[in-house]
Design a protein around this motif. Structure first.
Motif, PDB file in Angstrom:
ATOM      1  N   GLU A 168      37.817  41.143  35.106  1.00  0.00           N
ATOM      2  CA  GLU A 168      37.738  42.573  35.431  1.00  0.00           C
ATOM      3  C   GLU A 168      39.126  43.166  35.634  1.00  0.00           C
ATOM      4  N   ALA A 169      40.006  42.406  36.259  1.00  0.00           N
ATOM      5  CA  ALA A 169      41.368  42.900  36.504  1.00  0.00           C
ATOM      6  C   ALA A 169      42.063  43.235  35.184  1.00  0.00           C
ATOM      7  N   MET A 170      41.965  42.342  34.222  1.00  0.00           N
ATOM      8  CA  MET A 170      42.628  42.589  32.942  1.00  0.00           C
ATOM      9  C   MET A 170      41.944  43.712  32.174  1.00  0.00           C
ATOM     10  N   GLU A 171      40.624  43.817  32.266  1.00  0.00           N
ATOM     11  CA  GLU A 171      39.935  44.944  31.633  1.00  0.00           C
ATOM     12  C   GLU A 171      40.394  46.256  32.256  1.00  0.00           C
ATOM     13  N   TYR A 172      40.505  46.276  33.561  1.00  0.00           N
ATOM     14  CA  TYR A 172      40.980  47.473  34.272  1.00  0.00           C
ATOM     15  C   TYR A 172      42.392  47.835  33.799  1.00  0.00           C
ATOM     16  N   LEU A 173      43.270  46.845  33.784  1.00  0.00           N
ATOM     17  CA  LEU A 173      44.673  47.100  33.436  1.00  0.00           C
ATOM     18  C   LEU A 173      44.861  47.462  31.965  1.00  0.00           C
ATOM     19  N   GLN A 174      43.974  46.974  31.111  1.00  0.00           N
ATOM     20  CA  GLN A 174      44.068  47.262  29.675  1.00  0.00           C
ATOM     21  C   GLN A 174      43.129  48.386  29.246  1.00  0.00           C
ATOM     22  N   HIS A 175      42.516  49.044  30.239  1.00  0.00           N
ATOM     23  CA  HIS A 175      41.637  50.193  29.985  1.00  0.00           C
ATOM     24  C   HIS A 175      40.542  49.882  28.968  1.00  0.00           C
ATOM     25  N   SER A 176      39.887  48.749  29.159  1.00  0.00           N
ATOM     26  CA  SER A 176      38.819  48.384  28.230  1.00  0.00           C
ATOM     27  C   SER A 176      37.466  48.345  28.936  1.00  0.00           C
ATOM     28  N   GLY A 177      36.414  48.414  28.131  1.00  0.00           N
ATOM     29  CA  GLY A 177      35.057  48.377  28.668  1.00  0.00           C
ATOM     30  C   GLY A 177      34.795  49.520  29.631  1.00  0.00           C
ATOM     31  N   GLU A 178      34.186  49.206  30.767  1.00  0.00           N
ATOM     32  CA  GLU A 178      33.860  50.237  31.756  1.00  0.00           C
ATOM     33  C   GLU A 178      35.103  50.850  32.412  1.00  0.00           C
ATOM     34  N   TYR A 179      36.268  50.264  32.151  1.00  0.00           N
ATOM     35  CA  TYR A 179      37.502  50.757  32.751  1.00  0.00           C
ATOM     36  C   TYR A 179      38.358  51.560  31.764  1.00  0.00           C
ATOM     37  N   ALA A 180      37.741  52.089  30.732  1.00  0.00           N
ATOM     38  CA  ALA A 180      38.466  52.822  29.690  1.00  0.00           C
ATOM     39  C   ALA A 180      39.208  54.040  30.232  1.00  0.00           C
ATOM     40  N   ASP A 181      38.701  54.646  31.292  1.00  0.00           N
ATOM     41  CA  ASP A 181      39.316  55.870  31.821  1.00  0.00           C
ATOM     42  C   ASP A 181      40.191  55.643  33.046  1.00  0.00           C
ATOM     43  N   THR A 182      40.559  54.406  33.333  1.00  0.00           N
ATOM     44  CA  THR A 182      41.389  54.137  34.508  1.00  0.00           C
ATOM     45  C   THR A 182      42.851  54.440  34.215  1.00  0.00           C
ATOM     46  N   SER A 183      43.592  54.691  35.271  1.00  0.00           N
ATOM     47  CA  SER A 183      45.034  54.869  35.121  1.00  0.00           C
ATOM     48  C   SER A 183      45.745  53.602  35.583  1.00  0.00           C
ATOM     49  N   LYS A 184      46.982  53.477  35.197  1.00  0.00           N
ATOM     50  CA  LYS A 184      47.765  52.303  35.563  1.00  0.00           C
ATOM     51  C   LYS A 184      48.055  52.342  37.063  1.00  0.00           C
ATOM     52  N   PRO A 185      47.771  51.254  37.794  1.00  0.00           N
ATOM     53  CA  PRO A 185      48.052  51.262  39.228  1.00  0.00           C
ATOM     54  C   PRO A 185      49.555  51.201  39.511  1.00  0.00           C
ATOM     55  N   ASP A 186      49.926  51.640  40.696  1.00  0.00           N
ATOM     56  CA  ASP A 186      51.328  51.575  41.131  1.00  0.00           C
ATOM     57  C   ASP A 186      51.635  50.240  41.796  1.00  0.00           C
ATOM     58  N   LEU A 187      50.587  49.556  42.257  1.00  0.00           N
ATOM     59  CA  LEU A 187      50.733  48.297  42.988  1.00  0.00           C
ATOM     60  C   LEU A 187      49.459  47.481  42.788  1.00  0.00           C
ATOM     61  N   ILE A 188      49.629  46.162  42.667  1.00  0.00           N
ATOM     62  CA  ILE A 188      48.487  45.259  42.521  1.00  0.00           C
ATOM     63  C   ILE A 188      48.514  44.250  43.662  1.00  0.00           C
ATOM     64  N   LEU A 189      47.381  44.126  44.353  1.00  0.00           N
ATOM     65  CA  LEU A 189      47.184  43.079  45.354  1.00  0.00           C
ATOM     66  C   LEU A 189      46.291  42.038  44.702  1.00  0.00           C
ATOM     67  N   LEU A 190      46.806  40.841  44.492  1.00  0.00           N
ATOM     68  CA  LEU A 190      46.139  39.844  43.652  1.00  0.00           C
ATOM     69  C   LEU A 190      45.870  38.546  44.405  1.00  0.00           C
ATOM     70  N   ASP A 191      44.601  38.180  44.479  1.00  0.00           N
ATOM     71  CA  ASP A 191      44.215  36.871  44.998  1.00  0.00           C
ATOM     72  C   ASP A 191      44.425  35.855  43.880  1.00  0.00           C
ATOM     73  N   LEU A 192      44.686  34.605  44.242  1.00  0.00           N
ATOM     74  CA  LEU A 192      44.898  33.584  43.216  1.00  0.00           C
ATOM     75  C   LEU A 192      43.612  32.893  42.799  1.00  0.00           C
ATOM     76  N   ASN A 193      42.765  32.572  43.752  1.00  0.00           N
ATOM     77  CA  ASN A 193      41.564  31.784  43.474  1.00  0.00           C
ATOM     78  C   ASN A 193      40.404  32.711  43.143  1.00  0.00           C
ATOM     79  N   LEU A 194      40.335  33.065  41.871  1.00  0.00           N
ATOM     80  CA  LEU A 194      39.341  34.023  41.389  1.00  0.00           C
ATOM     81  C   LEU A 194      38.394  33.371  40.393  1.00  0.00           C
ATOM     82  N   PRO A 195      37.154  33.855  40.318  1.00  0.00           N
ATOM     83  CA  PRO A 195      36.241  33.356  39.280  1.00  0.00           C
ATOM     84  C   PRO A 195      36.607  33.929  37.900  1.00  0.00           C
TER      85      PRO A 195
END
Length: 142
Positions: free
Chosen positions: A41-68
Motif C-alpha cells: 500500500e505504501a508504494m501504491e500510495y507513493l506511486q499514485h496507483s490503484g486507489e491512491y491515484a489522486d494522492t499527493s507526494k508526502p512531505d515526510l514518511i514514518l515507516l515501520d520495518l516489520n510490515l506484511p
C-alpha cells in the motif's frame, strides 16, 4: 500557518497507528496524516496507483520495518532509489533494535531511526518529539 505538511504513516499495528494519529491530531500544527497498513500500500500510495491515484507526494514518511506483504526495508530501498521519491525524508519508527537493521536502514539513506518504546507515555513523548523536530524545526523540501 504556511503550507500544510503531509505525512504518510506506514504502520501495520492498529493500536500504534491510532496512537500516532491521535497525537498528531492533538498537536497544533497544520498537517495531514495519511495511514497505510503495509509496504505494498505504501508504494501504491507513493506511486499514485490503484486507489491512491489522486494522492499527493508526502512531505515526510514514518515507516515501520516489520510490515506484511512488503517489508519496510524493501520500501525504504525503493523510495531512495526512485528519483521522484528519494528526497522525501523517511523516519524509521520500529520495535526492532537489531544493529543490522539500524545499519542497513542508514545505508539505504533513512533520515533517522527511532525505536518505539513499549511504555505508553514514552511512546507519546517519542511521537511528540518527532512532531516537534520534523514539523517545527526542520525545513522540509517543497
Amino acid at each position: 500557518m504556511g503550507k500544510t505538511v503531509e505525512i504518510l504513516l506506514v504502520e501495520d499495528n492498529p493500536a500504534d497507528a491510532r496512537l500516532v494519529m491521535e497525537v498528531f491530531k492533538d498537536f497544533k500544527i497544520n498537517n495531514k496524516l495519511y495511514h497505510v497498513k503495509d509496504g505494498v500500500e505504501a508504494m501504491e500510495y507513493l506511486q499514485h496507483s490503484g486507489e491512491y491515484a489522486d494522492t499527493s507526494k508526502p512531505d515526510l514518511i514514518l515507516l515501520d520495518l516489520n510490515l506484511p506483504r512488503k517489508d519496510g526495508r524493501e520500501v525504504l530501498k525503493e523510495i531512495k532509489e526512485d528519483e521522484e521519491l528519494k528526497c522525501i525524508p523517511v523516519v524509521i519508527l520500529t520495535t526492532s533494535s537489531a544493529e543490522d537493521d539500524v545499519l542497513k536502514t542508514y545505508c539505504n539513506h533513512a533520515n533517522c531511526y527511532i525505536i518505539k518504546p513499549v511504555d505508553f507515555d514514552q511512546f507519546i513523548k517519542v511521537i511528540q518529539s518527532i512532531e516537534s523536530f520534523w514539523l517545527t524545526m526542520v525545513k522540509l523540501p517543497s
